[in-house]
Design an enzyme around this catalytic site. Structure first.
Site, PDB file in Angstrom:
ATOM      1  N   GLN A  71       1.144 -11.630  10.255  1.00 36.25           N
ATOM      2  CA  GLN A  71       1.582 -10.402   9.598  1.00 36.25           C
ATOM      3  C   GLN A  71       0.658  -9.225   9.884  1.00 36.25           C
ATOM      4  O   GLN A  71       1.090  -8.075   9.913  1.00 36.25           O
ATOM      5  CB  GLN A  71       1.671 -10.671   8.083  1.00 36.25           C
ATOM      6  CG  GLN A  71       2.232  -9.546   7.254  1.00 36.25           C
ATOM      7  CD  GLN A  71       1.334  -9.260   6.071  1.00 36.25           C
ATOM      8  OE1 GLN A  71       0.222  -8.784   6.236  1.00 36.25           O
ATOM      9  NE2 GLN A  71       1.821  -9.575   4.886  1.00 36.25           N
TER      10      GLN A  71
ATOM     11  N   GLN B  90       0.830  -1.199   0.000  1.00 37.51           N
ATOM     12  CA  GLN B  90       0.000   0.000   0.000  1.00 37.51           C
ATOM     13  C   GLN B  90       0.869   1.255   0.000  1.00 37.51           C
ATOM     14  O   GLN B  90       1.893   1.321   0.668  1.00 37.51           O
ATOM     15  CB  GLN B  90      -0.918  -0.006   1.227  1.00 37.51           C
ATOM     16  CG  GLN B  90      -2.191   0.777   1.027  1.00 37.51           C
ATOM     17  CD  GLN B  90      -3.279   0.368   2.015  1.00 37.51           C
ATOM     18  OE1 GLN B  90      -3.265  -0.733   2.540  1.00 37.51           O
ATOM     19  NE2 GLN B  90      -4.214   1.252   2.262  1.00 37.51           N
TER      20      GLN B  90
ATOM     21  N   HIS C 281      -0.266  -3.169  11.161  1.00 38.33           N
ATOM     22  CA  HIS C 281       0.852  -3.965  11.693  1.00 38.33           C
ATOM     23  C   HIS C 281       1.152  -3.607  13.154  1.00 38.33           C
ATOM     24  O   HIS C 281       2.308  -3.429  13.539  1.00 38.33           O
ATOM     25  CB  HIS C 281       2.096  -3.801  10.809  1.00 38.33           C
ATOM     26  CG  HIS C 281       1.880  -4.275   9.412  1.00 38.33           C
ATOM     27  ND1 HIS C 281       1.718  -5.607   9.100  1.00 38.33           N
ATOM     28  CD2 HIS C 281       1.758  -3.592   8.244  1.00 38.33           C
ATOM     29  CE1 HIS C 281       1.518  -5.721   7.790  1.00 38.33           C
ATOM     30  NE2 HIS C 281       1.535  -4.519   7.264  1.00 38.33           N
TER      31      HIS C 281
ATOM     32  N   SER D 111       3.864  -6.422   2.807  1.00 38.15           N
ATOM     33  CA  SER D 111       2.536  -6.391   3.438  1.00 38.15           C
ATOM     34  C   SER D 111       1.512  -7.034   2.506  1.00 38.15           C
ATOM     35  O   SER D 111       1.598  -8.232   2.237  1.00 38.15           O
ATOM     36  CB  SER D 111       2.172  -4.952   3.822  1.00 38.15           C
ATOM     37  OG  SER D 111       1.029  -4.925   4.640  1.00 38.15           O
ATOM     38  N   LEU D 112       0.533  -6.272   1.983  1.00 34.94           N
ATOM     39  CA  LEU D 112      -0.464  -6.886   1.102  1.00 34.94           C
ATOM     40  C   LEU D 112       0.199  -7.539  -0.106  1.00 34.94           C
ATOM     41  O   LEU D 112      -0.363  -8.460  -0.712  1.00 34.94           O
ATOM     42  CB  LEU D 112      -1.491  -5.846   0.639  1.00 34.94           C
ATOM     43  CG  LEU D 112      -1.113  -4.958  -0.562  1.00 34.94           C
ATOM     44  CD1 LEU D 112      -1.538  -5.574  -1.878  1.00 34.94           C
ATOM     45  CD2 LEU D 112      -1.690  -3.583  -0.413  1.00 34.94           C
TER      46      LEU D 112
ATOM     47  N   ARG E  17      -9.465  -8.243   4.155  1.00 33.43           N
ATOM     48  CA  ARG E  17      -8.344  -7.717   4.934  1.00 33.43           C
ATOM     49  C   ARG E  17      -8.432  -6.201   5.072  1.00 33.43           C
ATOM     50  O   ARG E  17      -8.274  -5.643   6.167  1.00 33.43           O
ATOM     51  CB  ARG E  17      -7.034  -8.116   4.244  1.00 33.43           C
ATOM     52  CG  ARG E  17      -5.747  -7.754   4.993  1.00 33.43           C
ATOM     53  CD  ARG E  17      -4.565  -8.291   4.192  1.00 33.43           C
ATOM     54  NE  ARG E  17      -3.268  -8.091   4.852  1.00 33.43           N
ATOM     55  CZ  ARG E  17      -2.484  -7.039   4.652  1.00 33.43           C
ATOM     56  NH1 ARG E  17      -2.862  -6.079   3.822  1.00 33.43           N
ATOM     57  NH2 ARG E  17      -1.322  -6.947   5.278  1.00 33.43           N
TER      58      ARG E  17
END
Length: 314
Positions: free
Chosen positions: A252, A10, A203, A94-95, A119
């Site tokens: 995560q 992102q 996170h 991340s994503l 998510r």
């Protein structure tokens, strides 16, 4: 002299992303259509025409970034690239782990889009707007930022969210605690401590309800072992078992994206080239700053695809 494919997270989204791919390649158009169908609305229209504030919403940005990454992959594959033959590892920021896993065959495109929509919504809903915050700390070592977070955590949750390398560490947690940590970082000699314009404290331990939502979602989706190992965010080490990967994807949500250590792991294991697959060039820039022995190359336009295929396929 191995190669890894990396997938952006992102912040790499921009209005117009993927449009040139869709205009030039039927394989890319098919990916965007599949994502639109799986989500039940025209995400591609938001991607190509905006408005920017709608694209930036977490629930849109996450599947949109995945769609562009997978569109690039499908074009490469249609022109003869076999991931398992040319690439030793995949990784995502991340994503981007979901994009990497879709590219490596763990999840279908439709399931990946739905997982990322879940998510994004779950992360947004985990903390009321205004109660969480994130900040970028520039110019301090990981151990120093970790100590600052521990000191500030007396006022709420505060922890390292992303260790991006190149002297950039992002912290996340309760608004007051993150603000205190940013002030402490400046006192400790940070070059900059910047509060980030984000909608939730990603996170961090405040995301526990989102982690629960992803545990349920991942348990119900069909998954296979990836065709090449994933170097996982929370391990900074490779993993290939589908069930173990699902467990790490849950971790995560509340855990640290160990990107600096991921690139260092690549460098220590003879990976010399990181191709960044999808929107933007963030990971390519980070790779150069983390380890000069690793070269980063971004692939997100038709010209990039042509150049990469010449190199990869000879």
């Amino acid at each position: 002299m191995a190669i890894a494919f990396t997938f952006p997270g992102q912040g790499s989204q921009s209005v117009g992303m993927g449009k040139e791919l869709a205009d030039n390649f039927a394989e890319a158009r098919a990916v965007f259509e599949e994502v639109d169908d799986s989500l039940g609305h025209k995400l591609s229209d938001i991607m190509w025409n905006g408005p920017e504030e709608t694209l930036t919403l977490t629930a849109n940005a996450q599947p949109a970034l995945m769609a562009v990454s997978v569109a690039v992959m499908r074009v490469l594959e249609a022109r003869g690239l076999k991931l398992a033959d040319k690439v030793s590892y995949v990784a995502g920021h991340s994503l981007g782990e979901y994009s990497a896993l879709c590219a490596a065959g763990t999840f279908s495109v439709s399931d990946t889009a739905r997982l990322l929509r879940i998510r994004g919504n779950a992360m947004q809903a985990a903390v009321p707007v205004g109660e969480g915050a994130m900040a970028a700390i520039i110019g301090l070592e990981h151990c120093d930022v970790d100590a600052i977070c521990s000191q500030a955590a007396t006022g709420g949750v505060c922890q390292i969210a992303n260790d991006n390398g190149g002297g950039q560490i992002v912290i996340s947690g309760s608004k007051a605690a993150v603000e205190q940590a940013a002030a402490l970082a400046t006192e400790k000699g940070a070059k900059r401590a910047i509060m980030l314009p984000v909608s939730a404290p990603f996170h961090s331990a405040l995301m526990v309800s989102a982690a629960d939502a992803m545990r349920d979602a991942l348990a119900s989706v069909q998954k296979q072992s990836p065709c090449v190992p994933l170097v996982a965010n929370v391990l900074a080490a490779p993993v290939s078992d589908a069930d173990e990967i699902a467990k790490l994807l849950v971790e995560q949500v509340t855990g640290q994206v160990r990107w600096r250590e991921t690139v260092e792991w690549f460098a220590a294991n003879n990976v010399t080239t990181l191709y960044e697959i999808g929107s933007g060039k963030v990971l390519t820039g980070l790779a150069r700053r983390i380890d000069k022995t690793v070269s980063g190359i971004s692939i997100n336009t038709p010209a990039d695809i042509d150049a990469a295929l010449q190199t990869l396929l000879g």
